[in-house]
Scaffold this active site. Structure first.
Site, PDB file in Angstrom:
ATOM      1  N   LYS A  78      65.344 -14.064 -48.732  1.00  0.00           N
ATOM      2  CA  LYS A  78      63.905 -13.839 -48.586  1.00  0.00           C
ATOM      3  C   LYS A  78      63.158 -14.365 -49.814  1.00  0.00           C
ATOM      4  O   LYS A  78      62.097 -14.982 -49.704  1.00  0.00           O
ATOM      5  CB  LYS A  78      63.627 -12.341 -48.382  1.00  0.00           C
ATOM      6  CG  LYS A  78      64.101 -11.843 -47.017  1.00  0.00           C
ATOM      7  CD  LYS A  78      64.108 -10.321 -46.878  1.00  0.00           C
ATOM      8  CE  LYS A  78      64.749  -9.942 -45.536  1.00  0.00           C
ATOM      9  NZ  LYS A  78      64.894  -8.483 -45.341  1.00  0.00           N
ATOM     10  N   GLN A 125      63.970  -3.121 -48.386  1.00  0.00           N
ATOM     11  CA  GLN A 125      65.189  -3.534 -47.697  1.00  0.00           C
ATOM     12  C   GLN A 125      65.976  -2.300 -47.248  1.00  0.00           C
ATOM     13  O   GLN A 125      66.180  -1.369 -48.031  1.00  0.00           O
ATOM     14  CB  GLN A 125      66.039  -4.410 -48.640  1.00  0.00           C
ATOM     15  CG  GLN A 125      67.283  -5.011 -47.999  1.00  0.00           C
ATOM     16  CD  GLN A 125      66.976  -6.047 -46.925  1.00  0.00           C
ATOM     17  OE1 GLN A 125      65.921  -6.676 -46.924  1.00  0.00           O
ATOM     18  NE2 GLN A 125      67.884  -6.207 -45.990  1.00  0.00           N
ATOM     19  N   ASP A 148      57.356  -5.825 -42.338  1.00  0.00           N
ATOM     20  CA  ASP A 148      58.435  -5.562 -41.385  1.00  0.00           C
ATOM     21  C   ASP A 148      57.893  -5.304 -39.984  1.00  0.00           C
ATOM     22  O   ASP A 148      58.634  -5.364 -39.007  1.00  0.00           O
ATOM     23  CB  ASP A 148      59.231  -4.322 -41.815  1.00  0.00           C
ATOM     24  CG  ASP A 148      60.536  -4.673 -42.496  1.00  0.00           C
ATOM     25  OD1 ASP A 148      61.196  -5.625 -42.043  1.00  0.00           O
ATOM     26  OD2 ASP A 148      60.893  -3.989 -43.466  1.00  0.00           O
TER      27      ASP A 148
END
Ligand code: GUN
Length: 282
Positions: free
Chosen positions: A53, A97, A120
């Site tokens: 990422k 995460q 997200d």
């Protein structure tokens, strides 16, 4: 013989477009979009995902940061970091995460992220089979829809089978498919006669995490197959939820594993960050 949907190449094209967009943003709004990823603990898979990422964010010119916190971090400490980032006007997207260590309440953490910075897409999905207006959709679900659209085939009116009912992929992708006016069936690990159902599907999204649960004999000729699974097969190789070798000759289109949905998911995280940025500056 099915054509390959090359997620890696499609993602590369999106990165090119997004890099240009970021240059324009800086001219127009005086700053670049910011993405901060928080990782708590040492989970090796998570470390790899986060570094992917970070590389993608830097590649397209985002203001990118990773907050690395030790396994021993308390929930209060993590929530304090999220609060600070929520209040920081240079941060457009925040991603914690998962998984977080067991002593931390995952739901409390997800709920703490400001909805307009939730790259997200958890917040946007939080109301059954409806997306909340003005918020981004979960990255992997968005990646699946984008990959289907690159085939040039219509989604409206088609029978789309989602195999898997998870919160991260199955339910969100079913929701987006409904939004595209598909007729949606959701199957899962307990579904009986999966083959019978699958053979009537024009589109199959396999996201159940079981190697080769969809085989060629279960595929309608010409169907679009999107494989979200990342499994380790009996031979030790990475494989999806679809048996690529037997399904490809029957399918119209198919995503490979690796090189299909995976690279697109990260591209969609960047897309979500740009969309959050736009909601902040406009
Ligand atoms: N860990 C594995 N997949 C995901 C994801 O999509 N989002 C977050 N935040 N963590 C993950």
């Amino acid at each position: 013989m099915g054509k390959i949907i090359d997620g890696k190449a499609i993602a590369a094209g999106l990165y090119e477009e997004m890099r240009e967009e970021v240059i324009q943003f800086e001219k127009q709004y005086g700053r670049r979009p910011g993405l901060t990823v928080i990782i708590v603990g040492e989970d090796p898979a998570s470390q790899i995902y986060v570094s992917h990422k970070e590389v993608a964010a830097k590649k397209i010119g985002l203001v990118s940061a990773v907050v690395r916190m030790p396994e021993s971090t308390t929930q209060e400490e993590l929530l304090a970091v999220i609060d600070r980032l929520n209040a920081d006007p240079t941060v457009d997207g925040i991603l914690v995460q998962l998984p977080v260590p067991k002593h931390i309440d995952k739901d409390a953490v997800i709920a703490a992220v400001a909805p307009d910075k939730d790259v997200d897409g958890f917040f946007g999905m939080k109301s059954g089979f409806t997306m909340k207006e003005g918020y981004v959709a979960p990255c992997t679900a968005r990646a699946c829809i984008h990959l289907i659209k690159t085939t040039g085939e219509t989604i409206e009116g088609k029978h789309a089978l989602v195999v898997g009912r998870g919160e991260l992929v199955g339910k969100p992708v079913a929701t987006l498919l409904l939004g595209e006016n598909a007729t949606v069936t959701i199957a899962h690990s307990r579904t009986r006669n999966l083959g019978e159902i699958a053979r009537t599907a024009d589109i199959i999204i396999a996201a159940v995490g079981r190697p080769m649960i969809i085989t060629g004999d279960m595929v309608k000729p010409g169907a679009i197959l999107i494989d979200v699974g990342i499994n380790r097969g009996a031979d030790g190789k990475v494989c999806g939820d679809i048996d690529y070798a037997s399904a490809k000759p029957v399918a119209g289109w198919i995503t490979p594993v690796p090189g299909g949905v995976g690279p697109m998911t990260i591209a969609m995280l960047i897309r979500n960050t740009l969309d959050c940025f736009l909601s902040h500056v406009q």
